[in-house]
Design a protein around this motif. Structure first.
Motif, PDB file in Angstrom:
ATOM      1  N   THR A 189       0.819  -1.210   0.000  1.00  0.00           N
ATOM      2  CA  THR A 189       0.000   0.000   0.000  1.00  0.00           C
ATOM      3  C   THR A 189       0.854   1.261   0.000  1.00  0.00           C
ATOM      4  O   THR A 189       0.628   2.190  -0.793  1.00  0.00           O
ATOM      5  N   THR A 190       1.837   1.311   0.871  1.00  0.00           N
ATOM      6  CA  THR A 190       2.656   2.518   0.962  1.00  0.00           C
ATOM      7  C   THR A 190       3.508   2.727  -0.295  1.00  0.00           C
ATOM      8  O   THR A 190       3.727   3.867  -0.716  1.00  0.00           O
ATOM      9  N   VAL A 191       3.962   1.644  -0.909  1.00  0.00           N
ATOM     10  CA  VAL A 191       4.730   1.785  -2.155  1.00  0.00           C
ATOM     11  C   VAL A 191       3.837   2.313  -3.278  1.00  0.00           C
ATOM     12  O   VAL A 191       4.234   3.198  -4.047  1.00  0.00           O
ATOM     13  N   VAL A 192       2.621   1.785  -3.379  1.00  0.00           N
ATOM     14  CA  VAL A 192       1.698   2.258  -4.416  1.00  0.00           C
ATOM     15  C   VAL A 192       1.321   3.713  -4.172  1.00  0.00           C
ATOM     16  O   VAL A 192       1.198   4.504  -5.119  1.00  0.00           O
ATOM     17  N   ILE A 193       1.128   4.099  -2.908  1.00  0.00           N
ATOM     18  CA  ILE A 193       0.830   5.507  -2.607  1.00  0.00           C
ATOM     19  C   ILE A 193       1.960   6.405  -3.085  1.00  0.00           C
ATOM     20  O   ILE A 193       1.737   7.477  -3.668  1.00  0.00           O
ATOM     21  N   GLY A 194       3.206   5.983  -2.852  1.00  0.00           N
ATOM     22  CA  GLY A 194       4.336   6.795  -3.286  1.00  0.00           C
ATOM     23  C   GLY A 194       4.484   6.875  -4.786  1.00  0.00           C
ATOM     24  O   GLY A 194       4.972   7.882  -5.317  1.00  0.00           O
ATOM     25  N   ARG A 195       4.062   5.844  -5.521  1.00  0.00           N
ATOM     26  CA  ARG A 195       4.250   5.807  -6.962  1.00  0.00           C
ATOM     27  C   ARG A 195       3.032   6.263  -7.756  1.00  0.00           C
ATOM     28  O   ARG A 195       3.160   6.573  -8.943  1.00  0.00           O
ATOM     29  N   ALA A 196       1.864   6.284  -7.131  1.00  0.00           N
ATOM     30  CA  ALA A 196       0.643   6.575  -7.882  1.00  0.00           C
ATOM     31  C   ALA A 196       0.530   8.041  -8.266  1.00  0.00           C
ATOM     32  O   ALA A 196      -0.059   8.371  -9.295  1.00  0.00           O
ATOM     33  N   GLY A 197       1.045   8.937  -7.429  1.00  0.00           N
ATOM     34  CA  GLY A 197       0.960  10.358  -7.735  1.00  0.00           C
ATOM     35  C   GLY A 197      -0.318  11.026  -7.283  1.00  0.00           C
ATOM     36  O   GLY A 197      -0.555  12.186  -7.622  1.00  0.00           O
ATOM     37  N   ALA A 198      -1.160  10.323  -6.520  1.00  0.00           N
ATOM     38  CA  ALA A 198      -2.387  10.940  -6.025  1.00  0.00           C
ATOM     39  C   ALA A 198      -2.165  11.776  -4.782  1.00  0.00           C
ATOM     40  O   ALA A 198      -3.026  12.579  -4.410  1.00  0.00           O
ATOM     41  N   VAL A 199      -1.040  11.592  -4.115  1.00  0.00           N
ATOM     42  CA  VAL A 199      -0.692  12.333  -2.901  1.00  0.00           C
ATOM     43  C   VAL A 199       0.345  13.387  -3.260  1.00  0.00           C
ATOM     44  O   VAL A 199       1.187  13.150  -4.139  1.00  0.00           O
ATOM     45  N   PRO A 200       0.304  14.564  -2.641  1.00  0.00           N
ATOM     46  CA  PRO A 200       1.303  15.592  -2.939  1.00  0.00           C
ATOM     47  C   PRO A 200       2.726  15.079  -2.802  1.00  0.00           C
ATOM     48  O   PRO A 200       3.010  14.235  -1.936  1.00  0.00           O
ATOM     49  N   PRO A 201       3.650  15.548  -3.655  1.00  0.00           N
ATOM     50  CA  PRO A 201       5.019  14.994  -3.649  1.00  0.00           C
ATOM     51  C   PRO A 201       5.726  15.117  -2.312  1.00  0.00           C
ATOM     52  O   PRO A 201       6.536  14.255  -1.961  1.00  0.00           O
ATOM     53  N   ARG A 202       5.452  16.160  -1.558  1.00  0.00           N
ATOM     54  CA  ARG A 202       6.206  16.377  -0.318  1.00  0.00           C
ATOM     55  C   ARG A 202       5.840  15.381   0.778  1.00  0.00           C
ATOM     56  O   ARG A 202       6.591  15.255   1.756  1.00  0.00           O
ATOM     57  N   VAL A 203       4.718  14.684   0.644  1.00  0.00           N
ATOM     58  CA  VAL A 203       4.301  13.751   1.701  1.00  0.00           C
ATOM     59  C   VAL A 203       3.983  12.362   1.159  1.00  0.00           C
ATOM     60  O   VAL A 203       3.528  11.510   1.937  1.00  0.00           O
ATOM     61  N   ARG A 204       4.188  12.107  -0.105  1.00  0.00           N
ATOM     62  CA  ARG A 204       3.737  10.835  -0.661  1.00  0.00           C
ATOM     63  C   ARG A 204       4.518   9.632  -0.130  1.00  0.00           C
ATOM     64  O   ARG A 204       4.019   8.517  -0.134  1.00  0.00           O
ATOM     65  N   TRP A 205       5.759   9.863   0.326  1.00  0.00           N
ATOM     66  CA  TRP A 205       6.556   8.758   0.868  1.00  0.00           C
ATOM     67  C   TRP A 205       6.545   8.708   2.386  1.00  0.00           C
ATOM     68  O   TRP A 205       7.205   7.862   2.986  1.00  0.00           O
ATOM     69  N   VAL A 206       5.794   9.607   3.018  1.00  0.00           N
ATOM     70  CA  VAL A 206       5.713   9.595   4.485  1.00  0.00           C
ATOM     71  C   VAL A 206       5.095   8.300   5.013  1.00  0.00           C
ATOM     72  O   VAL A 206       5.592   7.742   6.007  1.00  0.00           O
ATOM     73  N   PRO A 207       4.015   7.766   4.412  1.00  0.00           N
ATOM     74  CA  PRO A 207       3.489   6.487   4.935  1.00  0.00           C
ATOM     75  C   PRO A 207       4.510   5.366   4.922  1.00  0.00           C
ATOM     76  O   PRO A 207       4.575   4.575   5.883  1.00  0.00           O
ATOM     77  N   LEU A 208       5.327   5.264   3.869  1.00  0.00           N
ATOM     78  CA  LEU A 208       6.340   4.206   3.822  1.00  0.00           C
ATOM     79  C   LEU A 208       7.408   4.428   4.889  1.00  0.00           C
ATOM     80  O   LEU A 208       7.874   3.466   5.525  1.00  0.00           O
ATOM     81  N   ILE A 209       7.802   5.684   5.118  1.00  0.00           N
ATOM     82  CA  ILE A 209       8.800   5.978   6.146  1.00  0.00           C
ATOM     83  C   ILE A 209       8.259   5.619   7.528  1.00  0.00           C
ATOM     84  O   ILE A 209       8.953   5.001   8.351  1.00  0.00           O
ATOM     85  N   VAL A 210       7.015   6.006   7.794  1.00  0.00           N
ATOM     86  CA  VAL A 210       6.403   5.680   9.091  1.00  0.00           C
ATOM     87  C   VAL A 210       6.319   4.171   9.279  1.00  0.00           C
ATOM     88  O   VAL A 210       6.643   3.639  10.362  1.00  0.00           O
ATOM     89  N   LEU A 211       5.907   3.464   8.241  1.00  0.00           N
ATOM     90  CA  LEU A 211       5.809   2.009   8.340  1.00  0.00           C
ATOM     91  C   LEU A 211       7.172   1.375   8.573  1.00  0.00           C
ATOM     92  O   LEU A 211       7.303   0.434   9.380  1.00  0.00           O
ATOM     93  N   ALA A 212       8.209   1.869   7.896  1.00  0.00           N
ATOM     94  CA  ALA A 212       9.549   1.310   8.073  1.00  0.00           C
ATOM     95  C   ALA A 212      10.053   1.527   9.500  1.00  0.00           C
ATOM     96  O   ALA A 212      10.640   0.613  10.110  1.00  0.00           O
ATOM     97  N   VAL A 213       9.817   2.715  10.058  1.00  0.00           N
ATOM     98  CA  VAL A 213      10.268   3.001  11.423  1.00  0.00           C
ATOM     99  C   VAL A 213       9.529   2.119  12.427  1.00  0.00           C
ATOM    100  O   VAL A 213      10.140   1.508  13.323  1.00  0.00           O
ATOM    101  N   VAL A 214       8.209   2.023  12.284  1.00  0.00           N
ATOM    102  CA  VAL A 214       7.417   1.234  13.228  1.00  0.00           C
ATOM    103  C   VAL A 214       7.756  -0.248  13.126  1.00  0.00           C
ATOM    104  O   VAL A 214       7.962  -0.932  14.143  1.00  0.00           O
ATOM    105  N   ALA A 215       7.825  -0.763  11.890  1.00  0.00           N
ATOM    106  CA  ALA A 215       8.152  -2.189  11.718  1.00  0.00           C
ATOM    107  C   ALA A 215       9.558  -2.489  12.206  1.00  0.00           C
ATOM    108  O   ALA A 215       9.796  -3.538  12.831  1.00  0.00           O
ATOM    109  N   GLY A 216      10.499  -1.582  11.946  1.00  0.00           N
ATOM    110  CA  GLY A 216      11.858  -1.793  12.431  1.00  0.00           C
ATOM    111  C   GLY A 216      11.933  -1.837  13.945  1.00  0.00           C
ATOM    112  O   GLY A 216      12.641  -2.675  14.519  1.00  0.00           O
TER     113      GLY A 216
END
Length: 251
Positions: free
Chosen positions: A159-186
């Motif tokens: 989900t987070t990878v598709v959000i970052g690549r789809a372009g539906a979210v503004p560029p400045r925050v589109r990779w924030v979900p993946l970063i949050v998921l990586a920190v929490v999972a780590g």
């Protein structure tokens, strides 16, 4: 034919109205032109989807914080309510409102991943409510819980990878979900590794604090994403105002 100074007769008026009706009506074999939605309505629907989805994410985080921090305020079935709110938030953000506002741009892979991540916690809670895990078979309960967690984590990664690549979210925050998921999972993986590496089976205060901190980190991450969804919700661009002449033109 009537003169300009005369009023048209009733027959002439009826004939003119019939001719205008025939001219306005489409031909029998002509294809119908679909009516497209106004851009303002599309932006309004997308904004509504982000506001509702973000509010549900915030509500999910608040319920988790209240249930963990103030057990006396927790009510029976709070876990089911938390999972239902989580599922509703992901489904709204996945499908949008009237096909507008999907954070994955309604891509099939993103839709499937978000639906999977939404329903797994709720289905797990329903399963354990009807079939509670007894102490007679703890291995099966552990396998089911671990399998559900791994499947949910995989769906969230997609989900987070598709959000970052789809372009539906503004560029400045589109990779924030993946970063949050990586920190929490780590953080959770590190806690699990630390707990397995301990030789004794005693309750260690440092590991207990680490477990609490990792779970709190995930809740705060969901809270952050909900706030970002509300702040970054699509807005309709202001219409340009026609210039007004203040002073008369010089003659």
């Amino acid at each position: 034919m009537t003169q300009p100074s005369q009023r048209p007769a009733a027959g002439d008026a009826a004939s003119s109205a019939a001719a205008q009706t025939r001219a306005a009506a489409p031909a029998p074999g002509a294809p119908e032109v679909p009516v497209r939605a106004r851009p303002g309505a599309e932006v309004h629907d997308a904004r509504l989807a982000w506001l509702v989805g973000g509010s549900l994410l915030i509500a999910h985080a608040v319920l988790v914080l209240v249930a963990n921090g103030y057990p006396l305020l927790a009510f029976p079935g709070v876990g089911m309510v938390v999972d239902a709110v989580w599922a509703a938030a992901l489904l709204v953000l996945a499908f949008g409102v009237r096909r507008q506002g999907s954070v994955v741009a309604r891509r099939p892979l993103g839709i499937v991943a978000m639906v999977t991540a939404a329903v797994i916690p709720l289905l797990s809670a329903l399963l354990w409510s009807f079939l509670p895990a007894g102490p007679a078979d703890p291995t099966a309960a552990t396998m089911i819980s671990t399998g559900a967690a791994v499947l949910s984590l995989g769906a969230l990664i997609v989900t987070t990878v598709v959000i970052g690549r789809a372009g539906a979210v503004p560029p400045r925050v589109r990779w924030v979900p993946l970063i949050v998921l990586a920190v929490v999972a780590g953080a959770q993986v590190a806690v699990q590794v630390a707990s397995v590496s301990t030789a004794d089976n005693l309750v260690r205060p440092d590991l207990t604090a680490a477990y609490f901190g990792a779970s709190m980190l995930g809740t705060l991450g969901v809270l952050l994403l909900g706030i970002l969804a509300i702040v970054c919700a699509p807005r309709e661009q202001p219409r340009p105002v026609a210039p007004t002449q203040v002073y008369p033109p010089a003659s």
